[in-house]
Enzyme design. Structure first.
Site, PDB file in Angstrom:
ATOM      1  N   GLU A   1       0.999  -1.292   0.139  1.00 47.08           N
ATOM      2  CA  GLU A   1      -0.005   0.015   0.055  1.00 47.08           C
ATOM      3  C   GLU A   1       0.830   1.229   0.056  1.00 47.08           C
ATOM      4  O   GLU A   1       0.626   2.475   0.646  1.00 47.08           O
ATOM      5  CB  GLU A   1      -0.699  -0.103   1.297  1.00 47.08           C
ATOM      6  CG  GLU A   1      -2.078  -1.154   1.160  1.00 47.08           C
ATOM      7  CD  GLU A   1      -2.795  -1.258   2.574  1.00 47.08           C
ATOM      8  OE1 GLU A   1      -2.502  -0.430   3.175  1.00 47.08           O
ATOM      9  OE2 GLU A   1      -3.455  -2.424   2.430  1.00 47.08           O
TER      10      GLU A   1
ATOM     11  N   ASN B   1       1.941  -4.991  -3.058  1.00 46.15           N
ATOM     12  CA  ASN B   1       0.550  -5.539  -2.823  1.00 46.15           C
ATOM     13  C   ASN B   1      -0.085  -3.911  -2.470  1.00 46.15           C
ATOM     14  O   ASN B   1       0.361  -3.340  -1.856  1.00 46.15           O
ATOM     15  CB  ASN B   1       0.379  -6.213  -1.766  1.00 46.15           C
ATOM     16  CG  ASN B   1      -0.656  -6.892  -1.343  1.00 46.15           C
ATOM     17  OD1 ASN B   1      -1.565  -7.493  -2.315  1.00 46.15           O
ATOM     18  ND2 ASN B   1      -1.222  -6.826  -0.210  1.00 46.15           N
TER      19      ASN B   1
ATOM     20  N   HIS C   1     -10.516  -6.031  -2.199  1.00 45.27           N
ATOM     21  CA  HIS C   1     -11.600  -5.703  -1.182  1.00 45.27           C
ATOM     22  C   HIS C   1     -12.656  -4.847  -2.010  1.00 45.27           C
ATOM     23  O   HIS C   1     -12.573  -3.720  -2.151  1.00 45.27           O
ATOM     24  CB  HIS C   1     -10.961  -4.947  -0.130  1.00 45.27           C
ATOM     25  CG  HIS C   1     -10.030  -5.503   0.589  1.00 45.27           C
ATOM     26  ND1 HIS C   1     -10.122  -6.787   1.389  1.00 45.27           N
ATOM     27  CD2 HIS C   1      -8.728  -5.198   0.885  1.00 45.27           C
ATOM     28  CE1 HIS C   1      -9.254  -7.044   2.130  1.00 45.27           C
ATOM     29  NE2 HIS C   1      -8.116  -6.215   1.775  1.00 45.27           N
TER      30      HIS C   1
ATOM     31  N   GLU D   1      -6.249 -10.428  -1.261  1.00 41.38           N
ATOM     32  CA  GLU D   1      -7.148 -10.192  -0.078  1.00 41.38           C
ATOM     33  C   GLU D   1      -8.639 -10.246  -0.560  1.00 41.38           C
ATOM     34  O   GLU D   1      -9.144  -9.360   0.272  1.00 41.38           O
ATOM     35  CB  GLU D   1      -6.661  -8.984   0.635  1.00 41.38           C
ATOM     36  CG  GLU D   1      -5.277  -8.711   0.994  1.00 41.38           C
ATOM     37  CD  GLU D   1      -4.823  -7.585   1.718  1.00 41.38           C
ATOM     38  OE1 GLU D   1      -5.818  -6.948   2.366  1.00 41.38           O
ATOM     39  OE2 GLU D   1      -3.527  -7.253   1.941  1.00 41.38           O
TER      40      GLU D   1
ATOM     41  N   ASP E   1     -12.201  -9.991  -0.635  1.00 38.88           N
ATOM     42  CA  ASP E   1     -13.683 -10.217  -0.060  1.00 38.88           C
ATOM     43  C   ASP E   1     -14.491  -9.264  -0.446  1.00 38.88           C
ATOM     44  O   ASP E   1     -14.239  -8.156  -1.567  1.00 38.88           O
ATOM     45  CB  ASP E   1     -13.404 -10.060   1.405  1.00 38.88           C
ATOM     46  CG  ASP E   1     -12.643  -8.770   1.838  1.00 38.88           C
ATOM     47  OD1 ASP E   1     -12.712  -7.608   1.112  1.00 38.88           O
ATOM     48  OD2 ASP E   1     -12.376  -8.553   3.024  1.00 38.88           O
TER      49      ASP E   1
HETATM   50  O1  9MR Z   1      -7.230  -8.050   8.480  1.00 41.34           O
HETATM   51  C1  9MR Z   1      -6.446  -7.248   9.184  1.00 41.34           C
HETATM   52  C2  9MR Z   1      -6.982  -6.841  10.568  1.00 41.34           C
HETATM   53  O2  9MR Z   1      -6.987  -7.796  11.346  1.00 41.34           O
HETATM   54  C3  9MR Z   1      -6.057  -5.753  11.004  1.00 41.34           C
HETATM   55  O3  9MR Z   1      -6.519  -5.225  12.215  1.00 41.34           O
HETATM   56  C4  9MR Z   1      -5.817  -4.574   9.978  1.00 41.34           C
HETATM   57  C5  9MR Z   1      -4.746  -3.551  10.704  1.00 41.34           C
HETATM   58  O4  9MR Z   1      -4.468  -2.721   9.672  1.00 41.34           O
HETATM   59  O5  9MR Z   1      -5.320  -5.029   9.065  1.00 41.34           O
HETATM   60  C6  9MR Z   1      -6.351  -6.134   8.196  1.00 41.34           C
HETATM   61  O6  9MR Z   1      -5.479  -6.540   6.961  1.00 41.34           O
HETATM   62  C7  9MR Z   1      -5.274  -5.569   6.048  1.00 41.34           C
HETATM   63  C8  9MR Z   1      -4.263  -5.959   5.440  1.00 41.34           C
HETATM   64  O7  9MR Z   1      -2.868  -6.308   6.129  1.00 41.34           O
HETATM   65  C9  9MR Z   1      -3.706  -5.078   4.166  1.00 41.34           C
HETATM   66  N1  9MR Z   1      -4.692  -4.730   3.316  1.00 41.34           N
HETATM   67  C10 9MR Z   1      -5.707  -4.249   4.138  1.00 41.34           C
HETATM   68  C11 9MR Z   1      -6.398  -5.430   5.249  1.00 41.34           C
HETATM   69  C12 9MR Z   1      -7.757  -5.118   5.773  1.00 41.34           C
HETATM   70  O8  9MR Z   1      -7.544  -3.795   6.461  1.00 41.34           O
END
Ligand code: 9MR
Length: 437
Positions: free
Chosen positions: A158, A200, A236, A263, A265
């Site tokens: 990101e 990513n 997402h 990722e 969903d």
């Molecule tokens: O799913 C993850 C969640 O449990 C954490 O609290 C969060 C913290 O920033 O990160 C989530 O996963 C993220 C991923 O690492 C990067 N892309 C976005 C995902 C959803 O926020």
């Protein structure tokens, strides 16, 4: 705790038995009955994010071992988890997830080495060269710890800005200098040369300013030999999907990188099953799309509380979206992708696509084997006079003649591989020639 390994072993055995028993015949093709086995039919994987804290939940691990053959730690390999104070590394939960994957014959996507979020608090006290050193040390230590155990690393997560700029996101990492991303990729490559190294991001799921910013970075990395192997598209998604989703994957693949859905969903709405199917079909249609990962198992495991965006309901039942994904995987797509022409038996064909600007271009060349496997190939392009080839990836060249490198010499019958080059002037317009050897 003693109980767990034995339990996992039983699960693995049960999963293997279910897999064998569950193979059904539809027409002349075998239709697999789990996501992982279905994806494997075309050489792809089907993965999920996993939380170490849920590995004691038998419904969760039951679905995990039955359905998935790639695992991404949801949080356990992030910077705050792995280096809570500077120079002190904790791999306990990451290691648990790797062990879970290995016990089930699954592979692991490492997530992630550097990100502006989920940093440990000590990082906030650093900037400039001190932060740069700490970043690179972190990449080196974590990638070294997991050396040989990771299929692909999200080296950088990101790093591009939302909106129309197409530029980098401001962050403490970015403020150490624009070359921080390539420095991270080089450090990761040194630490674990066997892992595929990915960039990513999210909101890059169609052709837009942000994805084009990433695209330009990847083209530049390939032209300059920065070790990047893959791009992750988080996906997402809400209640719609960009119409150019597949085209966007393909334009990255044409740069000579793998693409992965990392990722996935999708908001639960009237379209959820259709959108899941559209994503799956897009990956199946792009030969360099190596697999799909959903961001959690059951709706109740999702970070998107209340949106029910996953393939299993809170009780672990398969949803309509599950069936649509399974059907799309079983419909096939092969690993060969779309070939513009059918090569003659025993030969090979090549096609070229250009990304041109005033004074230069990158060319992506798609090499396809005919009815017989190929071991070694040579592609010749016609270059307009006055231009020069200034960079080449996934091939070597002498002028306008390009030869395979070691790892892409062999192409299975009907399969394909891609290479590319950058040049000054105008790129080739005629169809390249391809010969075996
Ligand atoms: O799913 C993850 C969640 O449990 C954490 O609290 C969060 C913290 O920033 O990160 C989530 O996963 C993220 C991923 O690492 C990067 N892309 C976005 C995902 C959803 O926020």
């Amino acid at each position: 705790m003693r109980f767990r390994p034995r339990f996992l072993l039983l699960c693995g055995t049960a999963a293997a038995a279910a897999l064998t028993a569950g193979v059904a015949l539809i027409g002349t093709a075998e239709a697999a009955t789990t996501l992982g086995a279905s994806a494997a039919q075309s050489g792809r994987y089907f993965g999920t994010a996993v939380a170490a804290g849920k590995l004691g939940d038998s419904t969760y691990t039951g679905i995990l071992t039955r359905e998935f053959n790639m695992i991404t730690p949801e949080n356990e390999m992030k910077w705050d988890a792995t280096e809570p104070s500077q120079g002190r590394f904790t791999f306990t939960n990451g290691d648990r997830i790797v062990a879970q994957a290995q016990s089930n014959g699954s592979r692991v996507r490492g997530h992630n080495l550097l990100w502006h979020a989920q940093q440990p608090s000590w990082v906030a006290g650093l900037s400039g060269s001190a932060l740069r050193s700490a970043m690179i040390n972190h990449v080196t230590q974590v990638a070294s710890h997991y050396k040989g155990k990771i299929y692909a690393w999200d080296v950088v997560n990101e790093a591009f800005a939302d909106g129309g700029s197409g530029g980098r996101r401001d962050s403490n990492l970015q403020r150490t200098g624009n070359d921080w991303i390539e420095a991270a990729f080089r450090a990761a490559h040194t630490a674990d040369p066997g892992a595929k190294l990915c960039y990513n991001d999210y909101n890059t799921d169609g052709v837009n300013a942000k994805s084009t910013g990433v695209y330009n970075m990847v083209a530049d990395f390939k032209a300059r030999g920065v070790p990047i192997d893959c791009v992750g598209f988080q996906s997402h998604l809400g209640t719609s999907i960009p119409g150019d989703y597949q085209a966007n994957l393909q334009r990255f693949a044409n740069l000579g990188v793998d693409v992965q859905i990392t990722e996935l969903d999708v908001a639960q709405g009237g379209n959820q099953a259709n959108i899941y199917a559209t994503v799956t079909k897009a990956c199946m249609a792009v030969s360099r799309c190596t697999g799909i990962t959903v961001w959690g198992i059951r709706d109740s495991d999702s970070w998107r509380t209340g949106e029910n965006p996953l393939l299993f309901d809170a009780s672990g039942n398969k949803k309509a979206a599950y069936t649509s994904v399974l059907n799309a995987l079983n419909a096939g797509g092969g690993t060969s992708g779309s070939s513009p022409t059918t090569p003659a038996s025993g030969g090979c064909n090549a096609s070229v696509s250009l990304n041109s600007w005033n004074g230069g271009y990158t060319a992506s060349v798609h090499v396809t084997a005919g009815a017989a496997a190929v071991n070694g190939w040579t592609v010749t392009v016609t270059l307009p006079s006055g231009g020069a080839v200034t960079g080449v990836w996934n091939a070597t060249n002498s002028g306008s003649t390009f030869r395979n490198v070691g790892y892409n010499a062999q192409i299975p019958a009907g399969g394909s591989t891609d290479f590319g080059f950058q040049g000054t002037g105008t790129g080739p317009t005629a169809t390249p020639t391809c010969r075996v050897g």
